[in-house]
Design a protein around this motif. Structure first.
Motif, mmCIF file in Angstrom:
data_model
loop_
_atom_site.group_PDB
_atom_site.id
_atom_site.type_symbol
_atom_site.label_atom_id
_atom_site.label_comp_id
_atom_site.label_asym_id
_atom_site.label_seq_id
_atom_site.Cartn_x
_atom_site.Cartn_y
_atom_site.Cartn_z
ATOM 1 N N UNK A 262 6.755 4.116 -3.712
ATOM 2 C CA UNK A 262 5.969 3.078 -4.365
ATOM 3 C C UNK A 262 5.915 1.815 -3.499
ATOM 4 N N UNK A 263 6.986 1.556 -2.764
ATOM 5 C CA UNK A 263 7.040 0.346 -1.924
ATOM 6 C C UNK A 263 5.859 0.300 -0.960
ATOM 7 N N UNK A 264 5.576 1.457 -0.303
ATOM 8 C CA UNK A 264 4.517 1.435 0.703
ATOM 9 C C UNK A 264 3.154 1.261 0.042
ATOM 10 N N UNK A 265 2.999 1.875 -1.158
ATOM 11 C CA UNK A 265 1.746 1.720 -1.895
ATOM 12 C C UNK A 265 1.561 0.237 -2.246
ATOM 13 N N UNK A 266 2.626 -0.358 -2.780
ATOM 14 C CA UNK A 266 2.556 -1.754 -3.205
ATOM 15 C C UNK A 266 2.328 -2.667 -2.002
ATOM 16 N N UNK A 267 2.997 -2.356 -0.868
ATOM 17 C CA UNK A 267 2.878 -3.209 0.318
ATOM 18 C C UNK A 267 1.430 -3.307 0.786
ATOM 19 N N UNK A 268 0.721 -2.174 0.782
ATOM 20 C CA UNK A 268 -0.676 -2.184 1.213
ATOM 21 C C UNK A 268 -1.535 -3.052 0.302
ATOM 22 N N UNK A 269 -1.297 -2.914 -1.034
ATOM 23 C CA UNK A 269 -2.072 -3.703 -1.986
ATOM 24 C C UNK A 269 -1.756 -5.181 -1.851
ATOM 25 N N UNK A 270 -0.482 -5.481 -1.643
ATOM 26 C CA UNK A 270 -0.067 -6.884 -1.529
ATOM 27 C C UNK A 270 -0.716 -7.521 -0.295
ATOM 28 N N UNK A 271 -0.803 -6.734 0.780
ATOM 29 C CA UNK A 271 -1.416 -7.249 2.012
ATOM 30 C C UNK A 271 -2.860 -7.676 1.757
ATOM 31 N N UNK A 272 -3.599 -6.806 1.056
ATOM 32 C CA UNK A 272 -4.989 -7.129 0.728
ATOM 33 C C UNK A 272 -5.042 -8.380 -0.159
ATOM 34 N N UNK A 273 -4.152 -8.405 -1.163
ATOM 35 C CA UNK A 273 -4.162 -9.523 -2.106
ATOM 36 C C UNK A 273 -3.785 -10.845 -1.438
ATOM 37 N N UNK A 274 -2.835 -10.792 -0.487
ATOM 38 C CA UNK A 274 -2.413 -11.989 0.245
ATOM 39 C C UNK A 274 -3.616 -12.684 0.856
ATOM 40 N N UNK A 275 -4.419 -11.888 1.567
ATOM 41 C CA UNK A 275 -5.582 -12.435 2.260
ATOM 42 C C UNK A 275 -6.514 -13.138 1.270
ATOM 43 N N UNK A 276 -6.763 -12.463 0.122
ATOM 44 C CA UNK A 276 -7.670 -13.030 -0.885
ATOM 45 C C UNK A 276 -7.098 -14.309 -1.493
ATOM 46 N N UNK A 277 -5.783 -14.274 -1.803
ATOM 47 C CA UNK A 277 -5.145 -15.414 -2.455
ATOM 48 C C UNK A 277 -5.112 -16.625 -1.527
ATOM 49 N N UNK A 278 -4.814 -16.343 -0.269
ATOM 50 C CA UNK A 278 -4.735 -17.419 0.716
ATOM 51 C C UNK A 278 -6.083 -18.117 0.862
ATOM 52 N N UNK A 279 -7.119 -17.297 0.919
ATOM 53 C CA UNK A 279 -8.474 -17.809 1.088
ATOM 54 C C UNK A 279 -8.854 -18.726 -0.076
ATOM 55 N N UNK A 280 -8.376 -18.381 -1.284
ATOM 56 C CA UNK A 280 -8.787 -19.136 -2.468
ATOM 57 C C UNK A 280 -7.787 -20.227 -2.852
ATOM 58 N N UNK A 281 -6.668 -20.292 -2.132
ATOM 59 C CA UNK A 281 -5.671 -21.313 -2.442
ATOM 60 C C UNK A 281 -4.897 -20.991 -3.708
ATOM 61 N N UNK A 282 -4.522 -19.710 -3.841
ATOM 62 C CA UNK A 282 -3.755 -19.275 -5.005
ATOM 63 C C UNK A 282 -2.389 -18.783 -4.533
ATOM 64 N N UNK A 283 -1.363 -19.148 -5.288
ATOM 65 C CA UNK A 283 -0.012 -18.734 -4.923
ATOM 66 C C UNK A 283 0.203 -17.291 -5.388
ATOM 67 N N UNK A 284 0.686 -16.444 -4.495
ATOM 68 C CA UNK A 284 0.925 -15.050 -4.865
ATOM 69 C C UNK A 284 2.429 -14.768 -4.886
#
Lengths: 421, 132
Positions: A262-284
């Protein structure tokens, strides 16, 4: 005493798993013994109701049984009208069709009792004696009783036949439907693939132009291109979602399952989400326990679920807000929660969020295909899990929280049933 | 010396777009329209990396990967390959894993439509790893 025993015995046989032929054979034999006659036979009317046919018999020779067709109108007339009838001397009575055969077979008297099913005479039970005799009321009552049981056995057989015919038809219909569904699925996947290829090329070009890889472009054309790009992305997502729905409906998720971390599955999703959150100025925020067991799941589907929930949370949260992913290692299942401090979902609409094409009333600038959460739910359920939404999030009192479970694999390869308490 | 990249895809627009992305960053780009052409280019040009589409006419990406496992191609055993695919086309992914016996790791494939930033990053990463 002997009669009630016989009736009990016959009733037991009907409720047993014996075939209809075996039950009828037992009925005629028991009846002949109980009433102490030479022979007994159960005759049924042909479909056109013009002939009687021996269905089961006892104490009669093959020669007698095969003497020829028995006309229904030459049989004891009262019997076909639903009443018992007896013939004292069958060798002489004009109503008896095969008097010579009757004599040769050594038959003297005959008692005929109608077999009635659904208020309709469907045949008769005939008792044959070797010496002339009058049947008593008690004997006739008994034979009527045993004949009713015979009718019951026949009804059971008919029902069984109807049911198995219906079942056979259902199976034929089902396999045809399954075939058509497979064809439709194949068509859909081909169509989706062919639709996606040119769109992919167009969208790749947009990326090239907007990234300045083909030279500088002005602000205005750049804005227009950006908007074209957004629409193409929407279209691509819609096609992918439609394709996904058809694949999931066809049960493909299960075939994709294997043991994954599950860690690797979650890591991939988190990576995608990081980029989106950073762009919008949201804390993840990410809260994943160190040791998670391996899960039996379709990893890319599960990753899609996680990515979708997190990107949804980011989309509906204003800049400055926060989104949190939390994984809880439960006893029977892993629970995954995505919470945000966003606009939330009106309470009365919470139940509908997983429906196809549903849009919350406060979602003014609706994005995506409207199939996202429906797909997410189908994927979770294909894994034997459960998904729900709450708004506001019970922990923070803000935004909303989506939670879902994935059952753990039991030792010995079996998976925990989601229906167990 | 600039790195040489071979791109194998049957879609001319994808080839053109990827060429623009990499040429802009100073890479040298060679293209091929199918598996046969791709293998020929690989032999003749000895690129530093190959970007390979899986679904193509004639010899497809799967066949190319299979061919490269043959000892005749041992010279190219260490040439990194970036697979072009759609992650949501699960069938391709499973076929890749089935045919090559390799797991399609996140670093070794790029989804279509191609994002310039992502494909540049993954190619850089693969080439750097190869040099180490």
């Amino acid at each position: 005493m002997r009669y009630s025993e016989t009736l009990f015995e016959v009733a037991t046989q009907i409720s047993s798993s014996l075939s209809t032929d075996e039950v009828l054979k037992a009925i005629v034999e028991s009846t002949a013994h109980a009433v102490n006659v030479k022979g007994c036979s159960l005759l049924l009317l042909s479909p056109d109701k013009r002939q009687l046919v021996h269905s089961a018999s006892y104490g009669l020779s093959d020669w007698f049984l095969k003497k020829g067709p028995i006309s229904a109108d030459r049989s004891p007339s009262q019997t076909l009208e639903g009443k018992p009838d007896q013939v004292l001397d069958a060798t002489k009575d004009k109503n008896i069709q095969y008097r010579w055969h009757v004599k040769k077979e050594g038959i003297a008297s005959i008692l005929a009792v109608p077999v009635i099913l659904d208020n309709e005479v469907i045949g008769m039970m005939k008792l044959y004696t070797s010496k002339p005799r009058q049947f008593s009321e008690a004997e006739i009552s008994f034979v009527k009783g045993v004949t009713s049981l015979g009718a019951l056995a026949l009804q059971k057989a008919r029902l069984h036949e109807t049911v198995s015919q219906d079942l056979q038809q259902c199976n034929i219909d089902l396999s045809r439907l399954e075939n058509e569904r497979q064809n439709l699925f194949y068509f859909l996947s081909m169509a989706a693939h062919d639709l996606k290829a040119p769109l992919s090329a167009v969208q790749t070009y947009f990326g090239v132009l907007l990234g300045g890889f083909a030279g500088e472009i002005g602000e205005k054309p750049s804005n227009i291109l950006e908007r074209c790009n957004v629409r193409i992305i929407e279209l691509l997502e819609l096609i992918s979602d439609l394709l996904d729905i058809s694949k999931i409906e066809a049960g493909q998720v299960v075939t994709e399952m294997k043991e994954v971390h599950l860690e690797s599955v979650a890591a991939n999703s988190v990576e995608t989400a990081w980029a989106l959150a950073e762009k919008k100025g949201i804390e993840l925020g990410v809260d994943i326990p160190k040791r998670l067991p391996r899960l039996y799941c379709a990893s890319s589907r599960l990753q899609h679920v996680l990515t979708h929930l997190m990107s949804n949370a980011i989309t509906y949260t204003h800049p400055g807000g926060s989104v949190k992913l939390k994984i809880v290692n439960g006893r029977r299942a892993i629970q995954i929660e995505v919470s945000d401090t966003g606009i939330g979902i009106p309470r009365e609409e919470l139940r509908q969020v997983f429906q196809e094409f549903f849009r919350a009333s406060n979602n003014v600038e609706a994005k995506g295909s409207g199939l996202g959460l429906a797909i997410v739910k189908k994927v979770v359920e294909a894994h034997g899990g459960r998904i729900w939404a709450e708004s506001p999030c019970l922990e923070t009192g803000k935004g909303c929280r989506f939670s879902f479970t994935i059952p753990k694999k039991e030792k010995g390869g079996k998976r925990t049933s989601p229906f167990k308490s | 010396m600039s790195e040489k990249i071979l791109v194998v895809d049957d879609d001319p627009d994808i080839l053109e777009a990827i060429t623009l992305i990499f040429e802009c960053q100073g890479y040298q780009v060679i293209t091929a329209r199918d598996g046969i052409e791709g293998l020929a280019c690989l032999k003749a040009e000895k690129p530093d990396l190959m970007i390979l589409d899986l679904l193509m006419p004639k010899i497809d990406g799967f066949a190319v990967l299979k061919e490269l496992q043959d000892p005749r191609w041992s010279e190219f055993r260490d040439t990194p390959i970036l697979i072009l695919t759609s992650v949501r086309e699960e069938a391709s992914r499973r076929r890749y894993e089935l045919e090559t016996g390799l797991e399609l790791g996140a670093d070794s494939y790029v989804e279509k439509p191609v994002s310039p930033a992502i494909i540049l990053k993954k190619v850089e990463k693969l080439i750097k790893k190869q040099k180490v």
